[in-house]
Motif scaffolding. Structure first.
Motif, short mmCIF file in Angstrom:
data_model
loop_
_atom_site.label_atom_id
_atom_site.label_comp_id
_atom_site.label_asym_id
_atom_site.label_seq_id
_atom_site.Cartn_x
_atom_site.Cartn_y
_atom_site.Cartn_z
N GLU A 8 0.83 -1.21 0.00
CA GLU A 8 0.00 0.00 0.00
C GLU A 8 0.86 1.25 0.00
O GLU A 8 0.55 2.24 -0.69
N ALA A 9 1.97 1.22 0.73
CA ALA A 9 2.86 2.37 0.78
C ALA A 9 3.49 2.64 -0.58
O ALA A 9 3.63 3.79 -1.01
N GLN A 10 3.88 1.57 -1.30
CA GLN A 10 4.47 1.73 -2.63
C GLN A 10 3.45 2.31 -3.61
O GLN A 10 3.77 3.18 -4.43
N TYR A 11 2.22 1.82 -3.55
CA TYR A 11 1.18 2.33 -4.44
C TYR A 11 0.88 3.80 -4.14
O TYR A 11 0.74 4.62 -5.05
N ASP A 12 0.82 4.14 -2.85
CA ASP A 12 0.57 5.53 -2.46
C ASP A 12 1.69 6.44 -2.96
O ASP A 12 1.46 7.59 -3.35
N ALA A 13 2.91 5.93 -2.94
CA ALA A 13 4.05 6.73 -3.40
C ALA A 13 3.93 7.03 -4.89
O ALA A 13 4.25 8.15 -5.34
N ILE A 14 3.47 6.06 -5.68
CA ILE A 14 3.28 6.28 -7.11
C ILE A 14 2.16 7.29 -7.35
O ILE A 14 2.29 8.19 -8.19
N THR A 15 1.08 7.16 -6.60
CA THR A 15 -0.03 8.11 -6.73
C THR A 15 0.41 9.53 -6.39
O THR A 15 0.07 10.49 -7.09
N GLU A 16 1.19 9.66 -5.31
CA GLU A 16 1.67 10.99 -4.91
C GLU A 16 2.61 11.56 -5.97
O GLU A 16 2.55 12.76 -6.30
#
Length: 333
Positions: A8-16
């Motif tokens: 989830e943290a990796q996905y959030d980083a891409i979104t940000e």
């Protein structure tokens, strides 16, 4: 081969990262080096492109949100140090919130800020016909991009590039508005064509009536077209130019995959030709632009038209300093 799953943290980083790139690329001081870095990031993973397109969609929706009231001088002093205008950040945040949270989204819909339906449509190498959520039918010419958003007070289409023929589902209480360049076309139910190249726009009406304005910032609904009429405008025009069309006008030949040049000057023909070219043609001078050209061409073969022009007209091709093809009139003997 097992599939790599992101945390989830990796996905959030891409979104940000996608959100940051979206904001930065829309700023006027974005550098070529930054754009190159963005291209590297975008091509590094298909998920990057997916998330960036999602942010682009949110950005387009946020442009229609109302600008917040001025804030206190203290807050202004802080926000002036930020590269991103405060109202834009607030608009994006509002758009994300209103689109993500059902209750807030309902409030945004009631206020007319946020659409309850949004769709992006593109046609690249083939003609395409789509049915919008409101039942309206749109035919897209090659190289056409548009978005549709359904707001409480209107149905809004933004034509980013290209050409489209609209058969609008009739709804007197819910107008259908097409935004093209700096102007707009407002209807309730009709059939019409909108052609756009750079900042030039041409609206051809077949059925019903439309209101055309050349600058959406001006007050009033614009000039009314009746069937058989056409409106043209470009950026900076105070009002569109109105003219009559005839039954077999070549303006809609693209729906059959044809480009018809009806004894036009090269200056008139080039915007029609360049609409289909990745690298536009240029004219060397006004004498070259005054030469006339005619014929019927396949819209998928316009590149061959460019190479054939010197065979049918007294012209030759050169390249400009930036590598663009230039038409030059042969000197008269």
């Amino acid at each position: 081969m097992s599939e790599t799953r992101l945390t989830e943290a990796q996905y959030d980083a891409i979104t940000e990262a996608a959100a940051q790139w979206c904001m930065r690329l829309h700023e006027p001081d974005c550098t070529d080096r930054e754009r190159e870095a963005f291209t590297v990031w975008l091509n590094a993973d298909p998920l990057h492109a997916f998330e960036y397109q999602a942010m682009q969609d949110i950005w387009e929706v946020s442009e229609h949100l109302p600008k917040p009231e001025p804030v206190t001088p203290q807050v202004i002093a802080r926000t002036q140090r930020s590269r991103q205008p405060a109202w834009r950040k607030l608009a994006i945040a509002a758009a994300i919130t209103l689109l993500a949270v059902p209750v807030a989204a309902y409030s945004g819909w009631e206020l007319g800020w946020v659409p309850n339906a949004y769709e992006r449509v593109q046609a690249h190498s083939h003609l395409q016909t789509v049915t919008l959520p409101d039942g309206s039918e749109v035919e897209l010419n090659l190289g056409t991009e548009l978005t549709y958003a359904n707001y409480k007070d209107q149905r809004r289409v933004t034509l980013s590039k290209g050409e489209a023929f609209f058969k609008v589902s009739h709804d007197v209480t819910h107008p259908f508005v097409v935004q093209a360049a700096e102007g707009r076309v407002r209807v309730t139910g009709t059939q019409f064509n909108v052609w756009m190249y750079q900042d030039q726009v041409k609206v051809t009406l077949l059925e019903g009536s439309v209101l055309v304005t050349s600058n959406k910032k001006l007050s009033g609904d614009g000039l009314r077209l009746e069937p058989g009429m056409q409106a043209r405008y470009k950026a900076g025009d105070y009002a569109p130019q109105i003219s009559q069309t005839y039954a077999n006008s070549p303006d809609l030949a693209w729906r059959n995959g044809k480009l018809v040049l009806d004894n036009l000057t090269l200056a008139e023909a080039l915007p029609l030709i360049n609409r289909y070219l990745s690298t536009p043609l240029e004219l060397a001078d006004s004498a070259t632009g005054a030469l006339r050209v005619g014929g019927v061409f396949n819209t998928t073969e316009i590149n061959s038209l460019v190479t054939s022009l010197p065979k049918v007209l007294p012209v030759y091709l050169t390249l400009s300093q930036d590598g663009k093809p230039v038409l030059n009139a042969l000197p008269r003997g």
